[in-house]
Design an enzyme around this catalytic site. Structure first.
Site, PDB file in Angstrom:
ATOM      1  CG  ASN A  11      -1.830   1.138   1.329  1.00 43.94           C
ATOM      2  OD1 ASN A  11      -1.405   2.266   1.074  1.00 43.94           O
ATOM      3  ND2 ASN A  11      -3.066   0.915   1.696  1.00 43.94           N
ATOM      4  CG  HIS A  14       0.767   6.332   4.754  1.00 45.63           C
ATOM      5  ND1 HIS A  14      -0.125   7.336   5.046  1.00 45.63           N
ATOM      6  CD2 HIS A  14       0.177   5.176   5.131  1.00 45.63           C
ATOM      7  CE1 HIS A  14      -1.207   6.805   5.604  1.00 45.63           C
ATOM      8  NE2 HIS A  14      -1.050   5.497   5.667  1.00 45.63           N
ATOM      9  NE  ARG A  22       7.631  21.410   3.203  1.00 49.48           N
ATOM     10  CZ  ARG A  22       8.936  21.607   3.385  1.00 49.48           C
ATOM     11  NH1 ARG A  22       9.742  21.666   2.352  1.00 49.48           N
ATOM     12  NH2 ARG A  22       9.425  21.720   4.593  1.00 49.48           N
ATOM     13  CG  HIS A  47      -8.185   4.282   1.107  1.00 50.94           C
ATOM     14  ND1 HIS A  47      -8.361   4.136   2.460  1.00 50.94           N
ATOM     15  CD2 HIS A  47      -9.386   4.670   0.622  1.00 50.94           C
ATOM     16  CE1 HIS A  47      -9.621   4.433   2.774  1.00 50.94           C
ATOM     17  NE2 HIS A  47     -10.270   4.762   1.671  1.00 50.94           N
ATOM     18  NE  ARG A  49      -9.295   8.564   4.304  1.00 47.99           N
ATOM     19  CZ  ARG A  49      -9.456   7.646   5.267  1.00 47.99           C
ATOM     20  NH1 ARG A  49      -8.621   6.640   5.371  1.00 47.99           N
ATOM     21  NH2 ARG A  49     -10.429   7.747   6.127  1.00 47.99           N
ATOM     22  NE  ARG A  53      -7.538  11.624   5.361  1.00 48.38           N
ATOM     23  CZ  ARG A  53      -8.099  11.019   6.417  1.00 48.38           C
ATOM     24  NH1 ARG A  53      -7.375  10.195   7.167  1.00 48.38           N
ATOM     25  NH2 ARG A  53      -9.334  11.229   6.742  1.00 48.38           N
ATOM     26  CG  HIS A  54      -3.562   8.978   1.487  1.00 50.89           C
ATOM     27  ND1 HIS A  54      -4.425   8.266   0.693  1.00 50.89           N
ATOM     28  CD2 HIS A  54      -3.818   8.587   2.765  1.00 50.89           C
ATOM     29  CE1 HIS A  54      -5.164   7.476   1.448  1.00 50.89           C
ATOM     30  NE2 HIS A  54      -4.841   7.654   2.716  1.00 50.89           N
ATOM     31  CD  GLU A  74      -6.962  -0.209   1.021  1.00 46.04           C
ATOM     32  OE1 GLU A  74      -7.020   0.871   1.630  1.00 46.04           O
ATOM     33  OE2 GLU A  74      -6.210  -1.117   1.337  1.00 46.04           O
ATOM     34  CB  THR A 104      -5.833   4.718   9.575  1.00 42.33           C
ATOM     35  OG1 THR A 104      -5.700   3.622   8.652  1.00 42.33           O
ATOM     36  CG2 THR A 104      -5.972   4.145  10.982  1.00 42.33           C
ATOM     37  CB  THR A 105      -9.650   1.953   7.190  1.00 38.79           C
ATOM     38  OG1 THR A 105      -9.214   2.683   6.045  1.00 38.79           O
ATOM     39  CG2 THR A 105     -11.010   1.362   6.930  1.00 38.79           C
ATOM     40  CD  GLU A 155      -7.239  -6.216   3.034  1.00 35.81           C
ATOM     41  OE1 GLU A 155      -7.281  -6.206   1.783  1.00 35.81           O
ATOM     42  OE2 GLU A 155      -6.536  -5.445   3.705  1.00 35.81           O
ATOM     43  CG  HIS A 194      -5.651  -1.474   9.307  1.00 36.00           C
ATOM     44  ND1 HIS A 194      -5.211  -0.848  10.434  1.00 36.00           N
ATOM     45  CD2 HIS A 194      -6.171  -0.510   8.519  1.00 36.00           C
ATOM     46  CE1 HIS A 194      -5.485   0.443  10.351  1.00 36.00           C
ATOM     47  NE2 HIS A 194      -6.063   0.679   9.192  1.00 36.00           N
ATOM     48  N   GLY A 195      -2.152  -2.477   9.934  1.00 35.97           N
ATOM     49  CA  GLY A 195      -1.298  -2.386  11.123  1.00 35.97           C
ATOM     50  C   GLY A 195      -0.198  -3.435  11.200  1.00 35.97           C
ATOM     51  CG  HIS A 217       1.702   3.744   8.839  1.00 34.10           C
ATOM     52  ND1 HIS A 217       2.392   3.522  10.016  1.00 34.10           N
ATOM     53  CD2 HIS A 217       1.621   5.082   8.697  1.00 34.10           C
ATOM     54  CE1 HIS A 217       2.688   4.668  10.571  1.00 34.10           C
ATOM     55  NE2 HIS A 217       2.232   5.643   9.799  1.00 34.10           N
TER      56      HIS A 217
HETATM   57  N1  PXP Z   1      -6.022  -3.019   4.051  1.00 40.70           N
HETATM   58  C1  PXP Z   1      -6.965  -2.053   4.094  1.00 40.70           C
HETATM   59  C2  PXP Z   1      -8.332  -2.388   3.623  1.00 40.70           C
HETATM   60  C3  PXP Z   1      -6.652  -0.754   4.545  1.00 40.70           C
HETATM   61  O1  PXP Z   1      -7.612   0.194   4.588  1.00 40.70           O
HETATM   62  C4  PXP Z   1      -5.333  -0.459   4.914  1.00 40.70           C
HETATM   63  C5  PXP Z   1      -4.981   0.928   5.340  1.00 40.70           C
HETATM   64  O2  PXP Z   1      -5.166   1.790   4.279  1.00 40.70           O
HETATM   65  C6  PXP Z   1      -4.380  -1.486   4.832  1.00 40.70           C
HETATM   66  C7  PXP Z   1      -4.749  -2.763   4.421  1.00 40.70           C
HETATM   67  C8  PXP Z   1      -2.943  -1.265   5.179  1.00 40.70           C
HETATM   68  O3  PXP Z   1      -2.831  -0.909   6.512  1.00 40.70           O
HETATM   69  P1  PXP Z   1      -1.440  -0.365   7.059  1.00 40.70           P
HETATM   70  O4  PXP Z   1      -1.144   0.885   6.310  1.00 40.70           O
HETATM   71  O5  PXP Z   1      -1.693  -0.163   8.502  1.00 40.70           O
HETATM   72  O6  PXP Z   1      -0.419  -1.442   6.772  1.00 40.70           O
END
Ligand code: PXP
Length: 252
Positions: A11, A14, A22, A47, A49, A53-54, A74, A104-105, A155, A194-195, A217
């Site tokens: 992903n 970020h 900037r 993603h 959004r 924002r990104h 996403e 975040t989600t 997921e 996620h995370g 992230h």
């Molecule tokens: N999967 C989904 C559906 C997400 O929304 C995100 C965060 O955008 C991720 C995976 C990745 O999460 P992380 O950035 O915490 O690794």
């Protein structure tokens, strides 16, 4: 459906977060996607959004046009996002809940509560040749609802597992394992994310029904210290080692 090879979707949101701090075009998330694919990513996730924002609309267009790997978009299940997906035709769409004020989600989408709306979104995206994933909490009712609306995949949200303290984490991991087994029984492909970090990814990679992890992230954050290629390669190595031990005899 269970496979020895566990796909890594990188992903790149970020990278765009840093760019947007900037304005201008640097660092370019599409360049990061290209680097990630050259370094062995199985796919790229981004993603789009509502508040942009990104990732931007132009990023999505450039990713789909130039990256030689599956693109997973996403997005929230809004008319605006569905129209964008149909226009750009990424390989896959992952439907996520979205609240403007969240960082975040924060949780999975409630497929049970929004079943009719999500069923119609799945139909439209499928007609455009896009595979649809539901990003959900690892709860049986959500998996059954995702199957009933004919999603291609679920997921499983690993946020609660990653944030849990040691003893609690094992319980959360077992919940994810049970959810993955149910998803496979219902014919859904099973992803997770996620995370995830080097520390938390192993026990999730060891769940044989999970065939794809989406990680952002932490990989991008680590890349500040060691480069994106190295952070990905270390993540891959941890995933592959846990997978090898847990599911030695499966087809690759
Ligand atoms: N999967 C989904 C559906 C997400 O929304 C995100 C965060 O955008 C991720 C995976 C990745 O999460 P992380 O950035 O915490 O690794």
């Amino acid at each position: 459906m269970t496979k020895r090879h566990l796909r890594l979707g990188v992903n790149i949101d970020h990278v765009a977060t840093i760019r947007n701090a900037r304005g201008g075009g640097h660092p370019d998330p599409v360049r990061a996607a290209d680097l990630a694919v050259r370094a062995g990513a199985d796919g790229i996730t981004a993603h789009l959004r509502e508040d942009r924002r990104h990732i931007s609309d132009d990023d999505i267009a450039a990713l789909v046009e130039t990256i030689p790997a599956p693109i997973n978009l996403e997005m929230a299940a809004t008319d605006e996002m569905v129209a964008i997906a149909v226009r750009h035709r990424p390989d896959a769409v992952c439907i996520v809940p979205e609240r403007r004020e969240e960082r975040t989600t924060e949780g999975g989408i409630d497929v049970v509560a929004s079943r009719d709306r999500l069923a119609s979104v799945v139909r439209v995206l499928k007609q455009a040749g896009i595979e649809v994933t539901m990003f959900i909490e690892p709860a049986p009712a959500q998996i059954e609802a995702a199957s009933a609306i004919e999603a291609f995949a679920v997921e499983l949200h690993t946020g609660a597992y990653c944030n849990a303290i040691a003893g609690e984490r094992e319980r959360r991991r077992n919940e994810i394992a049970a959810a993955a087994a149910l998803a496979e029984r219902l014919g859904l492909e099973c992803h997770a994310g996620h995370g995830l970090t080097y520390e938390t990814v192993g026990p999730i990679a060891a769940i044989p029904q999970i065939v794809e992890l989406n990680i952002g992230h932490f990989l991008i954050g680590e890349a500040i210290f060691c480069g994106l290629e190295a952070s990905m390669q270390r993540m891959r190595a941890v995933m592959d080692e846990w997978r090898r031990v847990a599911v030695p005899a499966l087809q690759s």
